[in-house]
Design a protein around this motif. Structure first.
Motif, PDB file in Angstrom:
ATOM      1  N   VAL A  78       0.856  -1.185   0.000  1.00  0.00           N
ATOM      2  CA  VAL A  78       0.000   0.000   0.000  1.00  0.00           C
ATOM      3  C   VAL A  78       0.892   1.236   0.000  1.00  0.00           C
ATOM      4  O   VAL A  78       1.824   1.330   0.795  1.00  0.00           O
ATOM      5  N   CYS A  79       0.605   2.178  -0.901  1.00  0.00           N
ATOM      6  CA  CYS A  79       1.392   3.410  -0.979  1.00  0.00           C
ATOM      7  C   CYS A  79       0.664   4.547  -0.279  1.00  0.00           C
ATOM      8  O   CYS A  79      -0.530   4.731  -0.466  1.00  0.00           O
ATOM      9  N   THR A  80       1.411   5.300   0.522  1.00  0.00           N
ATOM     10  CA  THR A  80       0.905   6.497   1.174  1.00  0.00           C
ATOM     11  C   THR A  80       1.781   7.657   0.744  1.00  0.00           C
ATOM     12  O   THR A  80       3.011   7.566   0.789  1.00  0.00           O
ATOM     13  N   LEU A  81       1.169   8.742   0.308  1.00  0.00           N
ATOM     14  CA  LEU A  81       1.901   9.940  -0.091  1.00  0.00           C
ATOM     15  C   LEU A  81       2.226  10.724   1.169  1.00  0.00           C
ATOM     16  O   LEU A  81       1.336  11.116   1.920  1.00  0.00           O
ATOM     17  N   LEU A 106       9.472   0.205   0.937  1.00  0.00           N
ATOM     18  CA  LEU A 106      10.289   1.065   0.077  1.00  0.00           C
ATOM     19  C   LEU A 106       9.831   2.510   0.212  1.00  0.00           C
ATOM     20  O   LEU A 106       8.668   2.770   0.504  1.00  0.00           O
ATOM     21  N   ILE A 107      10.750   3.419  -0.027  1.00  0.00           N
ATOM     22  CA  ILE A 107      10.411   4.829  -0.182  1.00  0.00           C
ATOM     23  C   ILE A 107      10.738   5.184  -1.612  1.00  0.00           C
ATOM     24  O   ILE A 107      11.817   4.863  -2.120  1.00  0.00           O
ATOM     25  N   ARG A 108       9.791   5.864  -2.264  1.00  0.00           N
ATOM     26  CA  ARG A 108       9.940   6.278  -3.656  1.00  0.00           C
ATOM     27  C   ARG A 108       9.862   7.794  -3.712  1.00  0.00           C
ATOM     28  O   ARG A 108       8.811   8.363  -3.446  1.00  0.00           O
ATOM     29  N   ILE A 109      11.002   8.433  -4.058  1.00  0.00           N
ATOM     30  CA  ILE A 109      11.059   9.889  -4.127  1.00  0.00           C
ATOM     31  C   ILE A 109      11.153  10.295  -5.589  1.00  0.00           C
ATOM     32  O   ILE A 109      12.118   9.941  -6.271  1.00  0.00           O
ATOM     33  N   PRO A 110      10.158  11.041  -6.090  1.00  0.00           N
ATOM     34  CA  PRO A 110      10.259  11.513  -7.485  1.00  0.00           C
ATOM     35  C   PRO A 110      11.499  12.397  -7.630  1.00  0.00           C
ATOM     36  O   PRO A 110      11.812  13.183  -6.743  1.00  0.00           O
ATOM     37  N   ASN A 111      12.217  12.241  -8.749  1.00  0.00           N
ATOM     38  CA  ASN A 111      13.442  13.027  -8.912  1.00  0.00           C
ATOM     39  C   ASN A 111      13.310  14.127  -9.960  1.00  0.00           C
ATOM     40  O   ASN A 111      14.289  14.766 -10.312  1.00  0.00           O
ATOM     41  N   LEU A 118      14.792   5.179  -5.189  1.00  0.00           N
ATOM     42  CA  LEU A 118      14.266   4.112  -4.322  1.00  0.00           C
ATOM     43  C   LEU A 118      15.161   3.945  -3.101  1.00  0.00           C
ATOM     44  O   LEU A 118      16.381   3.810  -3.238  1.00  0.00           O
ATOM     45  N   LEU A 119      14.549   3.955  -1.926  1.00  0.00           N
ATOM     46  CA  LEU A 119      15.283   3.748  -0.679  1.00  0.00           C
ATOM     47  C   LEU A 119      14.784   2.485  -0.002  1.00  0.00           C
ATOM     48  O   LEU A 119      13.596   2.179  -0.048  1.00  0.00           O
ATOM     49  N   TYR A 154       5.488   6.236   0.422  1.00  0.00           N
ATOM     50  CA  TYR A 154       5.916   5.165   1.319  1.00  0.00           C
ATOM     51  C   TYR A 154       5.158   3.923   0.887  1.00  0.00           C
ATOM     52  O   TYR A 154       3.935   3.868   0.979  1.00  0.00           O
ATOM     53  N   GLN A 155       5.882   2.918   0.401  1.00  0.00           N
ATOM     54  CA  GLN A 155       5.276   1.663  -0.058  1.00  0.00           C
ATOM     55  C   GLN A 155       5.374   0.652   1.073  1.00  0.00           C
ATOM     56  O   GLN A 155       6.451   0.143   1.374  1.00  0.00           O
TER      57      GLN A 155
END
Length: 174
Positions: A78-81, A106-111, A118-119, A154-155
């Motif tokens: 589940v992804c939370t912004l 995982l953390i996904r930060i738009p670049n 991806l962290l 936040y995934q």
């Protein structure tokens, strides 16, 4: 709940858009009837941000803010912004994680370049492997920052939700 509007350049209005999620198809309410709630986020996609800045104005509150990171699973994450409400960049490891991340989260930060950073959670910190051209080796880096006024996804793969305390925001001029 996702709601979407498209900017109508001719009419200078936000037009409702149909939103499709796993729960079904739904029209957005009129933009004039929708107000951003505290602890909610807005995702703005623009074709040319350098030429046309975008400003979101609201009221400042010194109250501590918490956001619920919803539970997921390895098969159905589940992804939370998550926002950075600060006027400054914030290191990802300065958020109050309190040991809650699951090993598969995982953390996904738009670049800004159409991709994302991806962290992974490892040894009590968020980080990623970064190639160092001077040593020809990859290094584990935990100093990733979230730019001011932006956010990340936040995934969640863990089967429990948790509360995340957001970094403090300071009003302009302080």
């Amino acid at each position: 709940i996702y709601r979407m509007w498209n900017w109508n350049e001719t009419g200078k209005t936000w037009d409702e858009a149909i939103t499709v999620t796993s729960e079904g198809v739904s029209p957005a309410p009129k933009a004039s009837e929708h107000q951003l709630a505290r602890n909610s986020t807005a995702w703005v996609t623009r074709s040319n941000p350098a030429e046309r800045p975008f400003f979101l104005i609201g009221q400042y509150s010194s109250e501590e803010q918490k956001l619920t990171i919803k539970a997921g699973s390895a098969k159905n994450s589940v992804c939370t912004l998550v926002p950075n409400p600060s006027l400054e960049d914030v290191e990802i490891n300065n958020y109050a994680w309190n040991g809650n991340p699951h090993k598969d989260d995982l953390i996904r930060i738009p670049n800004g370049g159409g991709g994302q950073i991806l962290l992974q959670w490892e040894n009590g910190a968020w980080g990623r492997w970064v190639y160092n051209p001077e040593t020809y080796l990859s290094e584990w880096r935990t100093d990733q920052k979230v730019p001011a006024g932006t956010g990340f996804f936040y995934q969640r793969c863990g089967d429990t939700s948790f509360e995340l305390t957001l970094p403090a925001s300071v009003p302009a001029g302080e």
